[in-house]
Design a protein around this motif. Structure first.
Motif, PDB file in Angstrom:
ATOM      1  N   THR A  79      81.097   1.581  -7.403  1.00 43.82           N
ATOM      2  CA  THR A  79      81.699   2.299  -8.524  1.00 43.82           C
ATOM      3  C   THR A  79      81.903   1.382  -9.722  1.00 43.82           C
ATOM      4  N   ASN A  80      81.796   0.081  -9.513  1.00 54.31           N
ATOM      5  CA  ASN A  80      81.935  -0.880 -10.608  1.00 54.31           C
ATOM      6  C   ASN A  80      80.757  -0.809 -11.576  1.00 54.31           C
ATOM      7  N   ILE A  81      79.600  -0.341 -11.063  1.00 56.18           N
ATOM      8  CA  ILE A  81      78.327  -0.191 -11.795  1.00 56.18           C
ATOM      9  C   ILE A  81      78.077  -1.331 -12.796  1.00 56.18           C
ATOM     10  N   GLN A  82      78.150  -2.567 -12.294  1.00 56.34           N
ATOM     11  CA  GLN A  82      77.849  -3.707 -13.148  1.00 56.34           C
ATOM     12  C   GLN A  82      76.511  -4.342 -12.787  1.00 56.34           C
ATOM     13  N   GLY A  83      75.545  -3.504 -12.402  1.00 61.14           N
ATOM     14  CA  GLY A  83      74.214  -4.024 -12.124  1.00 61.14           C
ATOM     15  C   GLY A  83      73.526  -4.579 -13.357  1.00 61.14           C
ATOM     16  N   TRP A  84      74.034  -4.229 -14.518  1.00 62.54           N
ATOM     17  CA  TRP A  84      73.503  -4.806 -15.760  1.00 62.54           C
ATOM     18  C   TRP A  84      73.997  -6.241 -15.934  1.00 62.54           C
ATOM     19  N   TYR A  85      74.987  -6.662 -15.116  1.00 61.64           N
ATOM     20  CA  TYR A  85      75.595  -7.991 -15.239  1.00 61.64           C
ATOM     21  C   TYR A  85      75.554  -8.757 -13.919  1.00 61.64           C
ATOM     22  N   ASP A  86      76.100  -8.170 -12.854  1.00 64.22           N
ATOM     23  CA  ASP A  86      76.174  -8.835 -11.538  1.00 64.22           C
ATOM     24  C   ASP A  86      74.965  -8.406 -10.701  1.00 64.22           C
ATOM     25  N   ASN A  87      73.855  -9.068 -10.888  1.00 63.34           N
ATOM     26  CA  ASN A  87      72.622  -8.639 -10.223  1.00 63.34           C
ATOM     27  C   ASN A  87      71.842  -9.878  -9.802  1.00 63.34           C
ATOM     28  N   VAL A  88      71.614 -10.034  -8.508  1.00 66.24           N
ATOM     29  CA  VAL A  88      70.891 -11.211  -8.015  1.00 66.24           C
ATOM     30  C   VAL A  88      70.237 -10.865  -6.686  1.00 66.24           C
ATOM     31  N   ILE A  89      69.116 -11.511  -6.390  1.00 66.65           N
ATOM     32  CA  ILE A  89      68.435 -11.318  -5.118  1.00 66.65           C
ATOM     33  C   ILE A  89      67.701 -12.597  -4.757  1.00 66.65           C
ATOM     34  N   ALA A  90      67.643 -12.903  -3.453  1.00 68.91           N
ATOM     35  CA  ALA A  90      66.955 -14.110  -2.982  1.00 68.91           C
ATOM     36  C   ALA A  90      66.319 -13.834  -1.642  1.00 68.91           C
ATOM     37  N   VAL A  91      65.322 -14.646  -1.285  1.00 64.90           N
ATOM     38  CA  VAL A  91      64.591 -14.488  -0.026  1.00 64.90           C
ATOM     39  C   VAL A  91      64.782 -15.743   0.831  1.00 64.90           C
ATOM     40  N   ASN A  92      64.927 -15.538   2.122  1.00 66.28           N
ATOM     41  CA  ASN A  92      64.990 -16.642   3.063  1.00 66.28           C
ATOM     42  C   ASN A  92      63.817 -17.603   2.824  1.00 66.28           C
TER      43      ASN A  92
ATOM     44  N   LEU B  48      47.646   2.412 -10.176  1.00 69.92           N
ATOM     45  CA  LEU B  48      47.402   1.030  -9.767  1.00 69.92           C
ATOM     46  C   LEU B  48      48.623   0.399  -9.105  1.00 69.92           C
ATOM     47  N   ASN B  49      49.793   0.965  -9.366  1.00 71.62           N
ATOM     48  CA  ASN B  49      51.013   0.383  -8.822  1.00 71.62           C
ATOM     49  C   ASN B  49      51.892   1.477  -8.223  1.00 71.62           C
ATOM     50  N   PRO B  50      51.409   2.121  -7.159  1.00 70.66           N
ATOM     51  CA  PRO B  50      52.159   3.242  -6.589  1.00 70.66           C
ATOM     52  C   PRO B  50      53.516   2.806  -6.059  1.00 70.66           C
ATOM     53  N   GLY B  51      54.507   3.666  -6.328  1.00 70.24           N
ATOM     54  CA  GLY B  51      55.849   3.413  -5.843  1.00 70.24           C
ATOM     55  C   GLY B  51      56.752   2.723  -6.832  1.00 70.24           C
ATOM     56  N   PHE B  52      56.181   2.171  -7.923  1.00 69.12           N
ATOM     57  CA  PHE B  52      57.018   1.476  -8.887  1.00 69.12           C
ATOM     58  C   PHE B  52      57.740   2.487  -9.758  1.00 69.12           C
ATOM     59  N   PRO B  53      59.057   2.290 -10.005  1.00 66.18           N
ATOM     60  CA  PRO B  53      59.817   3.289 -10.764  1.00 66.18           C
ATOM     61  C   PRO B  53      59.355   3.391 -12.212  1.00 66.18           C
ATOM     62  N   ALA B  54      59.410   4.600 -12.735  1.00 66.95           N
ATOM     63  CA  ALA B  54      58.975   4.824 -14.111  1.00 66.95           C
ATOM     64  C   ALA B  54      59.974   4.256 -15.104  1.00 66.95           C
ATOM     65  N   THR B  55      61.257   4.353 -14.798  1.00 68.75           N
ATOM     66  CA  THR B  55      62.298   3.831 -15.683  1.00 68.75           C
ATOM     67  C   THR B  55      63.312   3.073 -14.848  1.00 68.75           C
ATOM     68  N   ALA B  56      63.929   2.098 -15.448  1.00 69.31           N
ATOM     69  CA  ALA B  56      64.940   1.321 -14.747  1.00 69.31           C
ATOM     70  C   ALA B  56      65.752   0.540 -15.758  1.00 69.31           C
ATOM     71  N   GLY B  57      66.897   0.021 -15.320  1.00 69.18           N
ATOM     72  CA  GLY B  57      67.690  -0.877 -16.141  1.00 69.18           C
ATOM     73  C   GLY B  57      67.322  -2.311 -15.819  1.00 69.18           C
ATOM     74  N   ARG B  58      68.323  -3.157 -15.632  1.00 72.16           N
ATOM     75  CA  ARG B  58      68.056  -4.563 -15.354  1.00 72.16           C
ATOM     76  C   ARG B  58      67.367  -4.742 -13.998  1.00 72.16           C
ATOM     77  N   ILE B  59      66.360  -5.603 -13.973  1.00 67.08           N
ATOM     78  CA  ILE B  59      65.628  -5.920 -12.749  1.00 67.08           C
ATOM     79  C   ILE B  59      65.711  -7.419 -12.494  1.00 67.08           C
ATOM     80  N   GLU B  60      66.082  -7.788 -11.271  1.00 67.53           N
ATOM     81  CA  GLU B  60      66.040  -9.178 -10.835  1.00 67.53           C
ATOM     82  C   GLU B  60      64.937  -9.344  -9.796  1.00 67.53           C
ATOM     83  N   ILE B  61      64.287 -10.498  -9.823  1.00 71.44           N
ATOM     84  CA  ILE B  61      63.075 -10.733  -9.043  1.00 71.44           C
ATOM     85  C   ILE B  61      63.303 -11.859  -8.038  1.00 71.44           C
ATOM     86  N   ALA B  62      62.723 -11.718  -6.842  1.00 70.21           N
ATOM     87  CA  ALA B  62      62.698 -12.811  -5.876  1.00 70.21           C
ATOM     88  C   ALA B  62      61.303 -12.869  -5.257  1.00 70.21           C
ATOM     89  N   ILE B  63      60.699 -14.055  -5.267  1.00 69.52           N
ATOM     90  CA  ILE B  63      59.406 -14.279  -4.635  1.00 69.52           C
ATOM     91  C   ILE B  63      59.644 -15.084  -3.362  1.00 69.52           C
TER      92      ILE B  63
END
Length: 276
Positions: free
Chosen positions: A258-271, A191-206
């Motif tokens: 290499t800082n691999i702080q996606g668990w902390y410094d993670n953000v996304i936005a849309v125009n 039902l949701n092709p392409g969505f990853p099976a496992t992941a860490g922190r996810i940030e959302i932008a609509i």
């Protein structure tokens, strides 16, 4: 503010600040001296400013490390910028309380079309108010195991219809197609092709201009770059969401490096006017 010169800013170790001259000068808001850990700010369609407290994302998934400062729920500002607490007062000690949802509020979202409807992503799941913050109830999710899991992000579409949230260890995505009255799990599969099976922190932008466009900034469990995903058909009434990877980790694209702080410094936005 018709002059567009008012700015609010907060930090997880710096408290709550305001500028009225386009960020040229700043003053710290009084009444916030005991709350340094400002984690998120949201504005309702009636211009109410909401502030979440508590640093709930200062931890790598699956680890015992945590440098986060404890908070005490959600506040709103009155006409004189004084804080009014609108969630239960649960402050006990100056350490992160893993049993209290209001000790760490990671994100606040307000229905853009209904100022009474607020939802919060806390360290113990999603909580929603339908009466301008007077009362709060835990959001009912399926499977129920997700209900008490930490919620990193929640976003409300500009039309007031869809709510997307990241919940659970190795974050899962849930979505409400009706303003929070019911919720569906978005998982990998037919039902949701392409969505990853496992992941860490996810940030959302609509996309503000087209709520069918939803973007995800995904880190691995260790905080490395996983990728950026997008759907252009997020009408979840059908239960089918097709995802494509638009940001593939590589030499030219590695936001967490290499800082691999996606668990902390993670953000996304849309125009605001262009969904692409």
């Amino acid at each position: 503010d018709p002059s567009n010169n008012t700015v609010y800013a907060g930090g997880v170790s710096g408290g709550m600040w305001k500028s009225t001259d386009g960020a040229n000068t700043w003053h710290r808001l009084t009444g916030w001296n005991q709350w340094l850990a400002i984690s998120c700010i949201a504005q309702g369609p009636d211009n109410t400013i909401y502030i979440g407290t508590g640093e709930g994302l200062a931890q790598i998934g699956g680890s015992s490390f945590n440098s986060g400062s404890m908070g005490n729920g959600i506040f709103k500002l009155d006409a004189n910028d004084n804080p009014i607490q609108i969630t239960p007062n649960n402050f006990t000690t100056n350490s992160l309380n893993s049993t209290d949802p209001w000790a760490a509020v990671n994100r606040i979202a307000v229905n853009p079309t209904n100022a009474d409807m607020i939802i919060a992503a806390t360290q113990k799941g999603l909580y929603q108010s339908n009466d301008h913050g007077a009362t709060w109830e835990q959001v009912q999710l399926t499977p129920t195991a997700l209900m008490g899991s930490s919620a990193a992000d929640v976003k409300w579409s500009s039309d007031g219809i869809y709510i997307w949230a990241a919940v659970g260890g190795n974050n899962k995505i849930v979505v409400s197609p009706n303003g929070g009255f019911s919720w569906n799990r978005v998982s990998n599969g037919m039902l949701n092709p392409g969505f990853p099976a496992t992941a860490g922190r996810i940030e959302i932008a609509i996309s503000p201009s087209n709520s069918n466009y939803v973007y995800l900034s995904i880190a691995t469990a260790s905080g490395a770059t996983y990728g950026v995903y997008r759907t252009t058909n997020a009408d979840t009434s059908s239960g089918i969401v097709n995802w494509s990877v638009i940001g593939v980790k590589g030499p030219l694209f590695d936001p967490f490096g290499t800082n691999i702080q996606g668990w902390y410094d993670n953000v996304i936005a849309v125009n605001p006017t262009d969904p692409n």
